[in-house]
Design a protein around this motif. Structure first.
Motif, PDB file in Angstrom:
ATOM      1  N   ASP A 187       0.873  -1.172   0.000  1.00 11.21           N
ATOM      2  CA  ASP A 187       0.000   0.000   0.000  1.00 11.21           C
ATOM      3  C   ASP A 187       0.906   1.217   0.000  1.00 11.21           C
ATOM      4  O   ASP A 187       1.556   1.516   1.001  1.00 11.21           O
ATOM      5  N   ASN A 238      -6.093  -1.370   0.316  1.00 13.18           N
ATOM      6  CA  ASN A 238      -6.915  -2.554   0.609  1.00 13.18           C
ATOM      7  C   ASN A 238      -6.625  -3.704  -0.351  1.00 13.18           C
ATOM      8  O   ASN A 238      -7.548  -4.363  -0.841  1.00 13.18           O
ATOM      9  N   GLU A 249      -8.225  -7.007   0.592  1.00 16.75           N
ATOM     10  CA  GLU A 249      -9.645  -7.119   0.219  1.00 16.75           C
ATOM     11  C   GLU A 249      -9.788  -7.451  -1.266  1.00 16.75           C
ATOM     12  O   GLU A 249     -10.616  -8.269  -1.652  1.00 16.75           O
TER      13      GLU A 249
END
Length: 133
Positions: free
Chosen positions: A62, A119, A122
């Motif tokens: 990230d 994310n 996810e």
């Protein structure tokens, strides 16, 4: 055609299960990269393995930090899903990089795909690991 189907539906594993064969690695990698790009993220192949039968690992970050390595692991109830097998330790960041480099050196058929996406976990769990019943 198979690549287009895999990308448009986001069901990389499902396409393979419908056809009864494993998708070629380069098709699956291409579909994952396109899905990440559609979501506004960045994805790149860090190591290119065997075109058809290579093993794929995903390196998620990230904004360049919080790296995790995802590998396909067998499950008791069927499909082989991507699972986190290693996470970068903030106090020892070089250990993670060294591990990834060793994996690439040990397996010439290994594809390493970096995904930089908020994310990312996810995304992998809901889009890449998605398998229709």
């Amino acid at each position: 055609m198979l690549q287009l189907v895999a990308f448009e539906t986001g069901l990389v594993e499902s396409v393979a299960s419908v056809t009864g064969t494993r998708l070629p690695a380069h098709v699956e990698v291409s579909a994952i990269i396109k899905q990440v790009q559609v979501l506004g993220g960045f994805a790149a192949v860090l190591s290119r393995g065997d075109r058809d039968a290579g093993t794929i690992v995903l390196l998620s970050v990230d904004r360049g930090s919080n790296a995790s390595l995802w590998e396909r692991m067998p499950s008791l109830d069927g499909p082989r899903l991507f699972t986190v097998t290693r996470e970068q330790d903030a106090e020892k960041p070089t250990e993670f990089s060294e591990y990834v480099s060793r994996r690439a050196a040990q397996d010439n058929d290994l594809w390493i795909v970096e995904i930089d996406l908020p994310n990312a976990a996810e995304f992998i769990e809901s889009r890449v690991n998605r398998v229709d019943s």
